[in-house]
Structure formats: structure tokens, C-alpha cells
Scaffold this motif. Structure first.
Motif, short mmCIF file in Angstrom:
data_model
loop_
_atom_site.label_atom_id
_atom_site.label_comp_id
_atom_site.label_asym_id
_atom_site.label_seq_id
_atom_site.Cartn_x
_atom_site.Cartn_y
_atom_site.Cartn_z
N ASN A 43 65.44 62.60 12.29
CA ASN A 43 65.02 62.45 13.68
C ASN A 43 65.05 63.83 14.34
OD1 ASN A 43 64.98 59.52 13.49
ND2 ASN A 43 67.21 59.62 13.52
N GLY A 44 63.90 64.26 14.88
CA GLY A 44 63.85 65.54 15.55
C GLY A 44 63.76 66.71 14.58
N LEU A 45 63.73 67.93 15.16
CA LEU A 45 63.60 69.15 14.37
C LEU A 45 64.79 70.08 14.58
CD1 LEU A 45 59.79 69.85 14.91
CD2 LEU A 45 60.87 68.82 12.91
N SER A 46 65.04 70.46 15.82
CA SER A 46 66.18 71.33 16.10
C SER A 46 66.68 71.04 17.52
CB SER A 46 65.80 72.80 15.97
OG SER A 46 66.93 73.63 16.04
N PRO A 47 67.68 70.18 17.66
CA PRO A 47 68.49 69.64 16.56
C PRO A 47 67.80 68.47 15.87
CG PRO A 47 69.31 68.80 18.63
CD PRO A 47 68.22 69.79 18.98
N TRP A 48 68.21 68.19 14.63
CA TRP A 48 67.77 67.04 13.88
C TRP A 48 68.99 66.16 13.59
CZ3 TRP A 48 70.50 66.56 9.50
CH2 TRP A 48 71.02 67.71 8.92
N SER A 49 68.75 64.90 13.24
CA SER A 49 69.85 63.99 12.93
C SER A 49 69.38 62.95 11.92
CB SER A 49 70.38 63.31 14.19
OG SER A 49 69.38 62.49 14.78
N VAL A 50 70.32 62.47 11.13
CA VAL A 50 70.09 61.39 10.17
C VAL A 50 71.24 60.41 10.33
CG1 VAL A 50 69.85 60.76 7.75
CG2 VAL A 50 68.97 62.96 8.55
N ASN A 51 70.93 59.13 10.46
CA ASN A 51 71.94 58.12 10.73
C ASN A 51 72.14 57.19 9.53
OD1 ASN A 51 72.23 59.07 13.41
ND2 ASN A 51 70.52 57.81 14.08
N SER A 52 73.41 56.86 9.30
CA SER A 52 73.82 55.79 8.37
C SER A 52 73.26 55.98 6.95
CB SER A 52 73.40 54.42 8.92
OG SER A 52 73.99 54.18 10.18
N VAL A 53 73.54 57.13 6.37
CA VAL A 53 73.20 57.34 4.96
C VAL A 53 74.28 56.67 4.11
CG1 VAL A 53 72.81 59.03 3.13
CG2 VAL A 53 72.07 59.52 5.47
N LEU A 54 73.90 55.71 3.28
CA LEU A 54 74.86 54.97 2.47
C LEU A 54 75.40 55.86 1.35
CD1 LEU A 54 73.14 51.47 2.18
CD2 LEU A 54 74.90 52.21 3.79
N LEU A 55 76.70 55.73 1.08
CA LEU A 55 77.37 56.53 0.06
C LEU A 55 77.83 55.66 -1.09
CD1 LEU A 55 79.61 58.72 2.39
CD2 LEU A 55 77.36 59.29 1.46
N LYS A 56 77.80 56.22 -2.29
CA LYS A 56 78.34 55.57 -3.47
C LYS A 56 79.74 56.12 -3.73
CE LYS A 56 73.85 54.96 -5.74
NZ LYS A 56 73.05 55.27 -6.96
N PRO A 57 80.62 55.33 -4.34
CA PRO A 57 81.94 55.87 -4.70
C PRO A 57 81.80 57.12 -5.56
CG PRO A 57 81.92 53.48 -4.95
CD PRO A 57 80.50 53.89 -4.70
N GLY A 58 82.59 58.13 -5.24
CA GLY A 58 82.51 59.40 -5.96
C GLY A 58 81.77 60.44 -5.15
N VAL A 59 81.15 61.39 -5.84
CA VAL A 59 80.48 62.51 -5.18
C VAL A 59 79.03 62.15 -4.88
CG1 VAL A 59 79.80 64.92 -5.36
CG2 VAL A 59 81.99 64.18 -6.32
N ASN A 60 78.63 62.36 -3.64
CA ASN A 60 77.25 62.15 -3.21
C ASN A 60 76.70 63.49 -2.72
OD1 ASN A 60 76.94 58.86 -2.73
ND2 ASN A 60 79.02 59.60 -2.49
#
Length: 206
Positions: free
Chosen positions: A90-107
Motif C-alpha cells: 500500500n503506497g510508495l513512500s511510505p509503503w505498508s503491508v498488512n497481515s503477512v502470514l508466517l510459518k513456524p521457523g524462519v520466514n
């Protein structure tokens, strides 16, 4: 036709003349601007949740934000998580990303900025997600014949809530899935004629 006409950077004034055998002539003019190709990459930064390259969390979804700039103009900011899920910020500067799902361990989440010439640059963040164990977080107390208690656990985890009066026979009460905040609120019925009633949460397959 004229081929391989050398041009300087900036405006080039070109005049073409035509003459006939009687001495008549005519001219036409053109101005051709030579612009050097844009090879400069934009700059993109992940500022939240950290300025560092690594981050640890016990929450199964994360928000990101940052900035992007270019000597001309940033066209788009994109993101990709673990080389699988992706999207446009969302947007350019500033930009934002909401609710990125994570898996157990390193993402590994990569954010890239692209300018009008197609130049791109990338900033990345390695997020270690440690799912919280299933646990009763707190009891809200009795109200209108029922009482509520909070249960924490990994995002998307499914639990079966069971009840018993003797710790031997257990009766299923409900099946719940841990939502985005990694916690659920369970409403249990009144104990009725039982002097004591027990509850337990058993992990189940989604």
C-alpha cells in the motif's frame, strides 16, 4: 533517409533541405532530444517492525512498513514471502503491508521497489516465528450463567474444548481455530449441579 546520425545529449537541431534543377528549394526542421537511459536503481528500506535484518516473534501474522525513493519516480513496491505468497504494498513512500502470514521457523520477506525504467532494488527481513503453546491465558469470570476464558496458541491452530466433572469422562464442548491475534475466548455453560467442572483444550488437525 539518413542513417547513423550522431546525437549529443540534450537538444539536437536538424534541418533537411531539398532542391530541384531550377534552383528551387525547401527546408524542414526538427529538434531531437537525446536522453540518457535511466540505470539508477531506487532505494527501498524496511523500517518496521525493525531496522535490523532479523526479527523474532510469537505472533503468526506481521505488518511491515518502510520507505522507497528514486531519482525519478518509484512506480511500485512489491513484497514476497518465502518465495511463495506475494503482493503489492500500500503506497510508495511510505509503503505498508498488512497481515503477512508466517510459518513456524524462519520466514524471509523481500520488499522490492521498481521505477518507471524497470530498475529494481530489494530489502529483506528474516523473521523467526515461534508459535506459542496452547495455554489458558486467563479466566474472565462468571456472567449470566456462563464464564469465559482466553486460550492462546499458534495462528490457525485448531483445538477441541472438552469438559468433565471427574477428569475421567470428557465431553466435547466446541472446536475453535486460533485467529489472527493468536488467542480465542471460549464461553462455557454453567456447571449446573456439578460442584466442580473441569475444562481442557486438545490440539486437533485443522
Amino acid at each position: 533517409t539518413v542513417t547513423n546520425l550522431p546525437l549529443i545529449v540534450g537538444p539536437n537541431f536538424i534541418q533537411v533541405s531539398a532542391g530541384d534543377s531550377s534552383g528551387n528549394s525547401a527546408t524542414d526542421n526538427a529538434v531531437i532530444f537525446r536522453v540518457l537511459p535511466d540505470t539508477n536503481k531506487p532505494i527501498v528500506n524496511i523500517d518496521f517492525p525493525t531496522l535490523n535484518s532479523t526479527f523474532e516473534t510469537g505472533i503468526g501474522a506481521i505488518n511491515l512498513s518502510g520507505t522507497a525513493k528514486d531519482d525519478s519516480q518509484v512506480s511500485e513496491v512489491q513484497w514476497v514471502s518465502n518465495g511463495e505468497t506475494q503482493g503489492v504494498a500500500n503506497g510508495l513512500s511510505p509503503w505498508s503491508v498488512n497481515s503477512v502470514l508466517l510459518k513456524p521457523g524462519v520466514n524471509v520477506i523481500e520488499v522490492s521497489a521498481v521505477d518507471a525504467a524497470g530498475n529494481a532494488s530489494v530489502d529483506s527481513l528474516a523473521i523467526t516465528y515461534t508459535p506459542p503453546p496452547f495455554a489458558v491465558a486467563g479466566v474472565q469470570g462468571m456472567s449470566n450463567g456462563v464464564f469465559n476464558f482466553d486460550l492462546t496458541g499458534p495462528l490457525g491452530g485448531t483445538v477441541v474444548i472438552e469438559t468433565s466433572s471427574n477428569l475421567l469422562q470428557w465431553t466435547p464442548l466446541s472446536t475453535n481455530t486460533i485467529p489472527g491475534e493468536d488467542a480465542i475466548m471460549v464461553t462455557a455453560p454453567d456447571t449446573g449441579g456439578h460442584p466442580l467442572l473441569f475444562y481442557r483444550a486438545t490440539p486437533a488437525s485443522p
